[in-house]
Motif scaffolding. Structure first.
Motif, PDB file in Angstrom:
ATOM      1  N   VAL A  98      -1.731   8.884   5.212  1.00 28.21           N
ATOM      2  CA  VAL A  98      -0.924   8.971   3.973  1.00 28.21           C
ATOM      3  C   VAL A  98      -1.891   9.756   2.828  1.00 28.21           C
ATOM      4  CG1 VAL A  98      -0.186   7.610   2.032  1.00 28.21           C
ATOM      5  CG2 VAL A  98       0.361   7.159   4.293  1.00 28.21           C
ATOM      6  N   LYS A  99      -3.269   9.228   2.759  1.00 29.16           N
ATOM      7  CA  LYS A  99      -4.352   9.587   1.816  1.00 29.16           C
ATOM      8  C   LYS A  99      -4.267  11.277   1.956  1.00 29.16           C
ATOM      9  CE  LYS A  99      -8.771   9.147  -0.163  1.00 29.16           C
ATOM     10  NZ  LYS A  99     -10.048   8.445  -0.017  1.00 29.16           N
ATOM     11  N   PRO A 100      -4.589  11.846   3.076  1.00 28.26           N
ATOM     12  CA  PRO A 100      -4.661  13.562   3.146  1.00 28.26           C
ATOM     13  C   PRO A 100      -3.425  14.072   2.669  1.00 28.26           C
ATOM     14  CG  PRO A 100      -5.509  12.407   5.134  1.00 28.26           C
ATOM     15  CD  PRO A 100      -5.014  11.275   4.471  1.00 28.26           C
ATOM     16  N   SER A 101      -2.271  13.546   3.112  1.00 27.59           N
ATOM     17  CA  SER A 101      -0.957  13.915   2.545  1.00 27.59           C
ATOM     18  C   SER A 101      -0.851  13.930   1.267  1.00 27.59           C
ATOM     19  CB  SER A 101       0.326  13.242   3.207  1.00 27.59           C
ATOM     20  OG  SER A 101       0.006  13.155   4.655  1.00 27.59           O
ATOM     21  N   TYR A 102      -1.000  12.827   0.531  1.00 30.64           N
ATOM     22  CA  TYR A 102      -1.078  12.517  -0.740  1.00 30.64           C
ATOM     23  C   TYR A 102      -1.967  13.752  -1.507  1.00 30.64           C
ATOM     24  CZ  TYR A 102      -2.064  10.766  -5.653  1.00 30.64           C
ATOM     25  OH  TYR A 102      -2.063  10.851  -6.672  1.00 30.64           O
ATOM     26  N   GLN A 103      -3.242  13.811  -0.777  1.00 31.39           N
ATOM     27  CA  GLN A 103      -4.009  14.700  -1.466  1.00 31.39           C
ATOM     28  C   GLN A 103      -3.611  16.304  -1.525  1.00 31.39           C
ATOM     29  OE1 GLN A 103      -7.819  13.692   0.553  1.00 31.39           O
ATOM     30  NE2 GLN A 103      -8.395  12.438  -1.118  1.00 31.39           N
ATOM     31  N   GLU A 104      -3.181  16.647  -0.229  1.00 33.79           N
ATOM     32  CA  GLU A 104      -2.245  17.798  -0.186  1.00 33.79           C
ATOM     33  C   GLU A 104      -1.095  18.069  -1.448  1.00 33.79           C
ATOM     34  OE1 GLU A 104      -0.831  19.066   3.548  1.00 33.79           O
ATOM     35  OE2 GLU A 104      -2.577  18.003   4.458  1.00 33.79           O
ATOM     36  N   LEU A 105      -0.521  17.005  -1.599  1.00 38.55           N
ATOM     37  CA  LEU A 105       0.504  17.064  -2.659  1.00 38.55           C
ATOM     38  C   LEU A 105       0.014  17.410  -3.840  1.00 38.55           C
ATOM     39  CD1 LEU A 105       3.376  16.521  -3.792  1.00 38.55           C
ATOM     40  CD2 LEU A 105       2.531  14.143  -3.946  1.00 38.55           C
ATOM     41  N   VAL A 106      -0.968  16.567  -4.390  1.00 39.85           N
ATOM     42  CA  VAL A 106      -1.849  16.838  -5.598  1.00 39.85           C
ATOM     43  C   VAL A 106      -2.156  18.203  -5.828  1.00 39.85           C
ATOM     44  CG1 VAL A 106      -3.844  15.868  -6.955  1.00 39.85           C
ATOM     45  CG2 VAL A 106      -2.471  14.423  -5.929  1.00 39.85           C
ATOM     46  N   GLN A 107      -3.143  18.687  -4.549  1.00 38.32           N
ATOM     47  CA  GLN A 107      -3.506  20.118  -4.708  1.00 38.32           C
ATOM     48  C   GLN A 107      -2.437  21.121  -4.985  1.00 38.32           C
ATOM     49  OE1 GLN A 107      -6.559  21.043  -5.002  1.00 38.32           O
ATOM     50  NE2 GLN A 107      -7.060  18.609  -5.225  1.00 38.32           N
ATOM     51  N   ALA A 108      -1.182  20.964  -4.155  1.00 42.01           N
ATOM     52  CA  ALA A 108      -0.012  21.852  -4.435  1.00 42.01           C
ATOM     53  C   ALA A 108       0.395  21.798  -5.730  1.00 42.01           C
ATOM     54  CB  ALA A 108       0.956  21.235  -3.467  1.00 42.01           C
ATOM     55  N   VAL A 109       0.652  20.426  -6.493  1.00 39.14           N
ATOM     56  CA  VAL A 109       1.030  20.459  -7.814  1.00 39.14           C
ATOM     57  C   VAL A 109       0.193  21.106  -8.768  1.00 39.14           C
ATOM     58  CG1 VAL A 109       1.452  18.711  -9.716  1.00 39.14           C
ATOM     59  CG2 VAL A 109       2.221  18.370  -7.274  1.00 39.14           C
ATOM     60  N   LEU A 110      -1.044  20.936  -8.656  1.00 36.42           N
ATOM     61  CA  LEU A 110      -2.322  21.676  -9.372  1.00 36.42           C
ATOM     62  C   LEU A 110      -1.961  23.118  -9.079  1.00 36.42           C
ATOM     63  CD1 LEU A 110      -5.345  19.321  -8.785  1.00 36.42           C
ATOM     64  CD2 LEU A 110      -3.801  19.440 -10.951  1.00 36.42           C
ATOM     65  N   GLY A 111      -1.842  23.676  -7.808  1.00 39.13           N
ATOM     66  CA  GLY A 111      -1.688  25.012  -7.930  1.00 39.13           C
ATOM     67  C   GLY A 111      -0.574  25.549  -8.127  1.00 39.13           C
ATOM     68  N   LEU A 112       0.255  25.129  -8.943  1.00 38.72           N
ATOM     69  CA  LEU A 112       1.580  25.438  -9.405  1.00 38.72           C
ATOM     70  C   LEU A 112       1.188  26.248 -10.732  1.00 38.72           C
ATOM     71  CD1 LEU A 112       3.958  22.583  -8.550  1.00 38.72           C
ATOM     72  CD2 LEU A 112       4.005  24.931  -7.512  1.00 38.72           C
TER      73      LEU A 112
ATOM     74  N   ARG B 270       0.915  -1.286  -0.009  1.00 43.14           N
ATOM     75  CA  ARG B 270      -0.010  -0.016  -0.166  1.00 43.14           C
ATOM     76  C   ARG B 270       0.861   1.210   0.255  1.00 43.14           C
ATOM     77  NH1 ARG B 270      -4.878   0.789   4.468  1.00 43.14           N
ATOM     78  NH2 ARG B 270      -5.718   2.590   3.702  1.00 43.14           N
ATOM     79  N   ALA B 271       1.802   1.274   0.898  1.00 44.54           N
ATOM     80  CA  ALA B 271       2.908   2.361   0.944  1.00 44.54           C
ATOM     81  C   ALA B 271       3.454   2.673  -0.415  1.00 44.54           C
ATOM     82  CB  ALA B 271       3.873   2.134   1.789  1.00 44.54           C
ATOM     83  N   THR B 272       4.038   1.306  -1.113  1.00 43.43           N
ATOM     84  CA  THR B 272       4.535   1.582  -2.421  1.00 43.43           C
ATOM     85  C   THR B 272       3.625   2.096  -3.617  1.00 43.43           C
ATOM     86  OG1 THR B 272       6.132  -0.100  -1.820  1.00 43.43           O
ATOM     87  CG2 THR B 272       5.817   0.254  -4.182  1.00 43.43           C
ATOM     88  N   ARG B 273       2.476   1.736  -3.329  1.00 44.54           N
ATOM     89  CA  ARG B 273       1.317   2.483  -4.318  1.00 44.54           C
ATOM     90  C   ARG B 273       1.024   3.981  -4.099  1.00 44.54           C
ATOM     91  NH1 ARG B 273      -1.801  -2.046  -3.069  1.00 44.54           N
ATOM     92  NH2 ARG B 273      -2.943  -0.862  -1.868  1.00 44.54           N
ATOM     93  N   TRP B 274       1.052   4.192  -2.913  1.00 39.50           N
ATOM     94  CA  TRP B 274       1.069   5.800  -2.803  1.00 39.50           C
ATOM     95  C   TRP B 274       2.065   6.401  -3.101  1.00 39.50           C
ATOM     96  CZ3 TRP B 274      -3.228   7.997  -1.900  1.00 39.50           C
ATOM     97  CH2 TRP B 274      -4.430   7.507  -1.287  1.00 39.50           C
ATOM     98  N   TRP B 275       3.284   5.890  -2.903  1.00 39.79           N
ATOM     99  CA  TRP B 275       4.624   6.409  -3.395  1.00 39.79           C
ATOM    100  C   TRP B 275       4.707   6.707  -4.803  1.00 39.79           C
ATOM    101  CZ3 TRP B 275       8.156   9.388  -1.505  1.00 39.79           C
ATOM    102  CH2 TRP B 275       9.324   9.631  -2.090  1.00 39.79           C
TER     103      TRP B 275
END
Length: 135
Positions: free
Chosen positions: A103-117, A61-66
């Motif tokens: 992990v999921k909220p952290s991943y979603q924050e990453l996605v939002q940060a990338v989208l916000g670039l 699961r961690a590898t998939r998220w990574w």
């Protein structure tokens, strides 16, 4: 002398009978304890198998998220991805689900940060052949 001899013989027989009874009791206790220990060993082996399976699932699961996170930042050449995830020896097994849920909220924050670039996100999306994010 005969009274003393009879009494000594009786005490000797009594002592022998007690020691034989004690030896039998000890033998029975040892056999029972050996069975208890074997049962505990089997329970421990089963617990180890369950824990190993749980560890394997958590690792996958961690590898998939990574991998999903890497996919999101692959167009951002200025952002190094860092090392692959690895087990933390100080983590508590009882908190595994809590760790995984974080992990999921952290991943979603990453996605939002990338989208916000903005333009960087659009450029990264273009490189991947995807639709650029909407601002």
């Amino acid at each position: 002398m005969t009274d003393d001899g009879a009494t000594a013989a009786m005490r000797y027989k009594e002592t022998i009978a007690l020691s034989r009874g004690s030896a039998e009791n000890l033998r029975a206790w040892e056999l029972n304890r050996a069975q208890e220990l074997e049962a505990e060993i089997e329970e421990a082996k089963a617990a180890i198998e369950v824990a190993a399976e749980r560890e394997q699932r958590a690792s996958e699961r961690a590898t998939r998220w990574w991998k999903m996170a890497l996919h999101n930042i692959q167009g951002l050449t200025w952002l190094p991805p860092g090392d692959n995830p690895h087990p933390v020896s100080t983590a508590r097994a009882a908190y595994l689900e809590r760790y995984l849920e974080e992990v999921k909220p952290s991943y979603q924050e990453l996605v939002q940060a990338v989208l916000g670039l903005g333009w960087r996100a659009k450029r990264a999306a273009a490189k991947r052949g995807e639709e650029p994010p909407q601002a």
